[in-house]
Design an enzyme around this catalytic site. Structure first.
Site, short mmCIF file in Angstrom:
data_model
loop_
_atom_site.label_atom_id
_atom_site.label_comp_id
_atom_site.label_asym_id
_atom_site.label_seq_id
_atom_site.Cartn_x
_atom_site.Cartn_y
_atom_site.Cartn_z
N GLY A 1 0.78 -1.24 0.00
CA GLY A 1 0.00 0.00 0.00
C GLY A 1 0.81 1.28 0.00
CG HIS B 1 1.92 -3.59 -15.04
ND1 HIS B 1 1.47 -4.66 -14.28
CD2 HIS B 1 2.99 -4.03 -15.74
CE1 HIS B 1 2.25 -5.70 -14.53
NE2 HIS B 1 3.17 -5.36 -15.40
C1 GAR Z 1 3.33 -1.36 -7.53
O1 GAR Z 1 4.64 -1.37 -8.02
C2 GAR Z 1 2.34 -1.52 -8.67
O2 GAR Z 1 2.80 -0.96 -9.87
C3 GAR Z 1 2.28 -3.02 -8.79
O3 GAR Z 1 2.27 -3.48 -7.46
C4 GAR Z 1 3.07 -2.61 -6.67
C5 GAR Z 1 2.31 -2.30 -5.41
O4 GAR Z 1 3.13 -1.64 -4.49
N1 GAR Z 1 1.10 -3.44 -9.50
C6 GAR Z 1 1.09 -4.51 -10.29
O5 GAR Z 1 2.07 -5.21 -10.45
C7 GAR Z 1 -0.21 -4.76 -11.02
N2 GAR Z 1 -0.10 -5.78 -11.97
P1 GAR Z 1 2.50 -0.91 -3.23
O6 GAR Z 1 1.53 -1.91 -2.57
O7 GAR Z 1 3.65 -0.62 -2.34
O8 GAR Z 1 1.79 0.31 -3.69
#
Ligand code: GAR
Length: 189
Positions: free
Chosen positions: A13, A105
């Protein structure tokens, strides 16, 4: 008129927190809700700390969608932001929010996207490929993972001595800088 955002997050998050902070005390845009499909999502903790209402819905609710949609409507949500959300979006929500739901992404789509491609797996795949650049893609959401219309991409270099951790940090920095700004632009245009 204030525009209300709901953030959907499954994991740590950090993007959710960054977006909440960005719009804190904004006159026109309010992060009203954080929803998750994982009881363990640290995103819930972050939302609570920042005083944003948050809720966990189990797999069955995400599959069926109507309870979620009722909540989104009750909270007068105008726009949905996916920030590390790893479940499929119910059809009724996709239908109710056409071009009003975006995802981020951590690669230059269409490369390294699709079901099962998230977080560090994406960065490792980039390193394994020998690509010399990576980046982020912000796109509208549709019924397929990472396939909606691309809104914008930002690039960064992949260094010869990168590990998935150093590359992830560089890509995360792009996410923190640009995701809130792009959301703001889409909401106010
Ligand atoms: C982020 O890097 C986002 O781009 C990726 O998950 C991470 C979440 O980080 N999303 C994906 O890979 C979607 N396919 P966070 O929970 O620290 O924000």
């Amino acid at each position: 008129m204030v525009k209300n955002i709901a953030i959907l997050a499954s994991g740590n998050g950090t993007n959710a927190e960054n977006i909440i902070q960005h719009f804190y005390e904004n006159e026109h845009i309010c992060v009203k809700l954080v929803l998750t499909n994982s009881q363990k999502a640290f995103a819930l903790e972050r939302a609570r700390k920042l005083g944003v209402k948050c809720a966990y819905f189990s797999k069955e609710f995400w599959a069926e969608g109507s309870t979620l949609l009722t909540m989104l409507k009750a909270e007068k949500i105008d726009f949905i932001v996916l920030a590390g959300f790893l479940a499929r979006i119910p059809d009724n929500i996709l239908k109710a929010y056409p071009n009003k739901m975006v995802n981020i992404h951590p690669s230059l789509l269409p490369k390294y996207g699709g079901k099962g491609m998230y977080g560090d797996k994406v960065h490792q795949a980039v390193l394994d490929s020998g690509d010399t650049e990576s980046g982020i893609t912000i796109h509208y959401t549709n019924e397929h993972y990472d396939e909606g219309q691309i809104i914008v991409q930002y690039r960064c270099e992949v260094k010869p001595d990168d590990t998935f951790v150093t590359l992830a940090n560089r890509v995360h920095a792009l996410e923190y800088e640009y995701y809130p700004k792009v959301i703001e632009r889409l909401l106010l245009e």
